[in-house]
Design an enzyme around this catalytic site. Structure first.
Site, PDB file in Angstrom:
ATOM      1  N   TYR A   9      68.530 -23.225  44.810  1.00  0.00           N
ATOM      2  CA  TYR A   9      68.733 -21.649  44.646  1.00  0.00           C
ATOM      3  C   TYR A   9      67.777 -20.882  43.874  1.00  0.00           C
ATOM      4  O   TYR A   9      67.772 -19.688  43.774  1.00  0.00           O
ATOM      5  CB  TYR A   9      70.332 -21.403  44.025  1.00  0.00           C
ATOM      6  CG  TYR A   9      71.449 -21.910  44.578  1.00  0.00           C
ATOM      7  CD1 TYR A   9      71.469 -22.733  46.121  1.00  0.00           C
ATOM      8  CD2 TYR A   9      72.522 -22.136  43.849  1.00  0.00           C
ATOM      9  CE1 TYR A   9      72.441 -23.115  46.376  1.00  0.00           C
ATOM     10  CE2 TYR A   9      73.727 -22.486  44.468  1.00  0.00           C
ATOM     11  CZ  TYR A   9      73.668 -23.178  45.853  1.00  0.00           C
ATOM     12  OH  TYR A   9      74.706 -23.760  46.449  1.00  0.00           O
TER      13      TYR A   9
ATOM     14  N   SER B 297      86.908  -8.997  39.767  1.00  0.00           N
ATOM     15  CA  SER B 297      88.045  -9.169  40.251  1.00  0.00           C
ATOM     16  C   SER B 297      88.210 -10.667  40.977  1.00  0.00           C
ATOM     17  O   SER B 297      89.318 -10.825  40.754  1.00  0.00           O
ATOM     18  CB  SER B 297      88.394  -8.127  41.412  1.00  0.00           C
ATOM     19  OG  SER B 297      87.425  -8.098  42.326  1.00  0.00           O
TER      20      SER B 297
HETATM   21  N1  NAP Z   1      77.334 -27.110  48.293  1.00  0.00           N
HETATM   22  C1  NAP Z   1      76.768 -26.338  49.365  1.00  0.00           C
HETATM   23  O1  NAP Z   1      76.241 -26.766  50.176  1.00  0.00           O
HETATM   24  C2  NAP Z   1      76.809 -24.938  49.149  1.00  0.00           C
HETATM   25  C3  NAP Z   1      76.567 -23.977  50.241  1.00  0.00           C
HETATM   26  C4  NAP Z   1      76.794 -22.578  50.105  1.00  0.00           C
HETATM   27  C5  NAP Z   1      77.459 -22.349  48.983  1.00  0.00           C
HETATM   28  N2  NAP Z   1      77.686 -22.947  47.809  1.00  0.00           N
HETATM   29  C6  NAP Z   1      77.854 -22.407  46.650  1.00  0.00           C
HETATM   30  O2  NAP Z   1      79.233 -21.642  46.773  1.00  0.00           O
HETATM   31  C7  NAP Z   1      79.049 -20.524  46.363  1.00  0.00           C
HETATM   32  C8  NAP Z   1      79.965 -19.437  47.054  1.00  0.00           C
HETATM   33  O3  NAP Z   1      79.492 -19.568  48.572  1.00  0.00           O
HETATM   34  P1  NAP Z   1      78.567 -18.348  49.210  1.00  0.00           P
HETATM   35  O4  NAP Z   1      77.838 -17.700  48.200  1.00  0.00           O
HETATM   36  O5  NAP Z   1      77.992 -19.101  50.401  1.00  0.00           O
HETATM   37  O6  NAP Z   1      79.877 -17.281  49.733  1.00  0.00           O
HETATM   38  P2  NAP Z   1      81.174 -16.488  49.296  1.00  0.00           P
HETATM   39  O7  NAP Z   1      80.938 -16.614  47.986  1.00  0.00           O
HETATM   40  O8  NAP Z   1      82.261 -17.108  49.849  1.00  0.00           O
HETATM   41  O9  NAP Z   1      80.639 -15.081  49.521  1.00  0.00           O
HETATM   42  C9  NAP Z   1      79.632 -14.179  49.237  1.00  0.00           C
HETATM   43  C10 NAP Z   1      79.882 -13.028  50.019  1.00  0.00           C
HETATM   44  O10 NAP Z   1      80.719 -12.347  49.825  1.00  0.00           O
HETATM   45  C11 NAP Z   1      80.656 -11.212  49.287  1.00  0.00           C
HETATM   46  N3  NAP Z   1      81.676 -10.668  48.064  1.00  0.00           N
HETATM   47  C12 NAP Z   1      81.882 -11.409  47.061  1.00  0.00           C
HETATM   48  N4  NAP Z   1      83.175 -11.158  46.377  1.00  0.00           N
HETATM   49  C13 NAP Z   1      83.481 -10.112  47.419  1.00  0.00           C
HETATM   50  C14 NAP Z   1      84.789  -9.336  47.341  1.00  0.00           C
HETATM   51  N5  NAP Z   1      85.550  -9.521  46.253  1.00  0.00           N
HETATM   52  N6  NAP Z   1      85.406  -8.851  48.458  1.00  0.00           N
HETATM   53  C15 NAP Z   1      84.173  -8.640  49.431  1.00  0.00           C
HETATM   54  N7  NAP Z   1      83.209  -9.361  49.590  1.00  0.00           N
HETATM   55  C16 NAP Z   1      82.807 -10.167  48.573  1.00  0.00           C
HETATM   56  C17 NAP Z   1      79.151 -11.234  48.486  1.00  0.00           C
HETATM   57  O11 NAP Z   1      78.628  -9.918  48.391  1.00  0.00           O
HETATM   58  P3  NAP Z   1      78.281  -9.010  47.189  1.00  0.00           P
HETATM   59  O12 NAP Z   1      77.282 -10.260  46.420  1.00  0.00           O
HETATM   60  O13 NAP Z   1      77.479  -7.818  47.706  1.00  0.00           O
HETATM   61  O14 NAP Z   1      79.360  -8.819  46.362  1.00  0.00           O
HETATM   62  C18 NAP Z   1      78.672 -12.071  49.350  1.00  0.00           C
HETATM   63  O15 NAP Z   1      78.006 -11.359  50.457  1.00  0.00           O
HETATM   64  C19 NAP Z   1      77.619 -20.159  46.455  1.00  0.00           C
HETATM   65  O16 NAP Z   1      77.118 -19.018  45.833  1.00  0.00           O
HETATM   66  C20 NAP Z   1      77.205 -21.564  46.052  1.00  0.00           C
HETATM   67  O17 NAP Z   1      77.196 -21.491  44.567  1.00  0.00           O
HETATM   68  C21 NAP Z   1      77.338 -24.218  48.018  1.00  0.00           C
END
Ligand code: NAP
Length: 259
Positions: free
Chosen positions: A54, A239
């Site tokens: 990251y 939230s």
């Molecule tokens: N181990 C792995 O291979 C792996 C792979 C992927 C992810 N991860 C980890 O998991 C974490 C979470 O997964 P992710 O980042 O892929 O996706 P996520 O947290 O499911 O979704 C993030 C997206 O949702 C939006 N969002 C956040 N809160 C919201 C809400 N309350 N209402 C509506 N939209 C919302 C964010 O936009 P805004 O920022 O504009 O709010 C962003 O576009 C990552 O950040 C990382 O730390 C691990």
């Protein structure tokens, strides 16, 4: 068990506990990332999920230091990329320097190297844990067979498997297989993997006076899954942690699990 701030913690079975909601930090880089991290710590997050991939470990370290929150109160996860498997020790040392900390709370193999479980790498993870450089070790994106291979080779299971999880990915057999082995499931992309405009989600959210995203995240927590939603926006960061003033009924859980 609950942390001092009211967020429940998962017992990883090794004397280590992990808050069941953390901040995902994928794409939280630079000044914007730093601000989001500072805000998260201010509103009560005590679990941050980063990775060498990251490129924000230094922002995470700086945010913790500048926040004034005791390092010991924050659960920090980082991950080793499979291409760094041959230089695990050096990579962890680099992560610790960037994070400005003598240890991380959880260190994960980000993906199975070359698609393989890689017991020698797991042995090295265990050795580095025993040296105190990480308090616990686990994996990410591993299958149950690969977890079993690591456990059979070393006698020690990964305490966590971080895998994609969302309403559409609901898989009770997979959850049970992890529970049988004492491996805690941490779900990633809980929101990215979900259609937030889903009708059932909307109805349930309205009934509880919360957002659809809060319902999705609460559903994870009630399944015993740790969630790490990412957001760069203050109102969402706040939230997404605010999940403990309502609970879903068994009927709502069942309805959501059928999506
Ligand atoms: N181990 C792995 O291979 C792996 C792979 C992927 C992810 N991860 C980890 O998991 C974490 C979470 O997964 P992710 O980042 O892929 O996706 P996520 O947290 O499911 O979704 C993030 C997206 O949702 C939006 N969002 C956040 N809160 C919201 C809400 N309350 N209402 C509506 N939209 C919302 C964010 O936009 P805004 O920022 O504009 O709010 C962003 O576009 C990552 O950040 C990382 O730390 C691990």
């Amino acid at each position: 068990m609950t942390s001092p701030l009211g967020v429940p913690v998962a017992d990883l079975g090794t004397g280590v506990t992990m808050p069941v909601v953390g901040l995902g930090t994928l794409r939280l880089t630079g000044r914007r990332g730093y601000r989001a991290l500072r805000y998260a710590l201010e509103v009560g997050y005590r679990h941050l999920d980063t990775a060498t991939a990251y490129r924000n470990e230094s922002e995470v370290g700086r945010a913790i230091r500048d926040s004034g929150v005791d390092r010991g109160e924050v659960f920090v996860t980082t991950k080793l990329l499979p291409e760094d498997a041959a230089r695990a020790r050096a990579t962890l040392a680099q992560s610790l320097r960037a994070l400005d900390t003598p240890y991380v709370d959880l260190w994960l193999v980000h993906w199975p190297p070359h698609g393989q479980a890689d017991p020698p790498l797991w042995r090295e993870f265990l050795a580095l844990r025993d040296e105190g450089l990480c308090r616990s070790v686990g994996v990410s994106n591993y299958s149950i067979a690969q977890i079993d291979e690591l456990t059979a080779a070393t006698g020690e299971r990964p305490v966590v498997n971080q895998i994609p999880w969302s309403l559409a990915r609901y898989d009770p057999a997979l959850l049970a297989a992890h529970a049988d082995r004492g491996v805690h499931v941490e779900g990633y992309s809980p929101l990215r993997g979900t259609r937030l405009r889903d009708r059932a989600l909307g109805e349930i959210a309205a009934r509880h006076g919360v957002t659809q995203a809060q319902v999705v995240l609460r559903w994870h927590v009630e399944l015993g899954i740790t969630v790490i939603p990412k957001s760069a926006r203050p109102e969402r960061i706040k939230s997404n942690l605010d999940l403990f003033g309502f609970s879903l009924t068994p009927e709502e859980m069942a309805r959501l699990s059928r999506r």
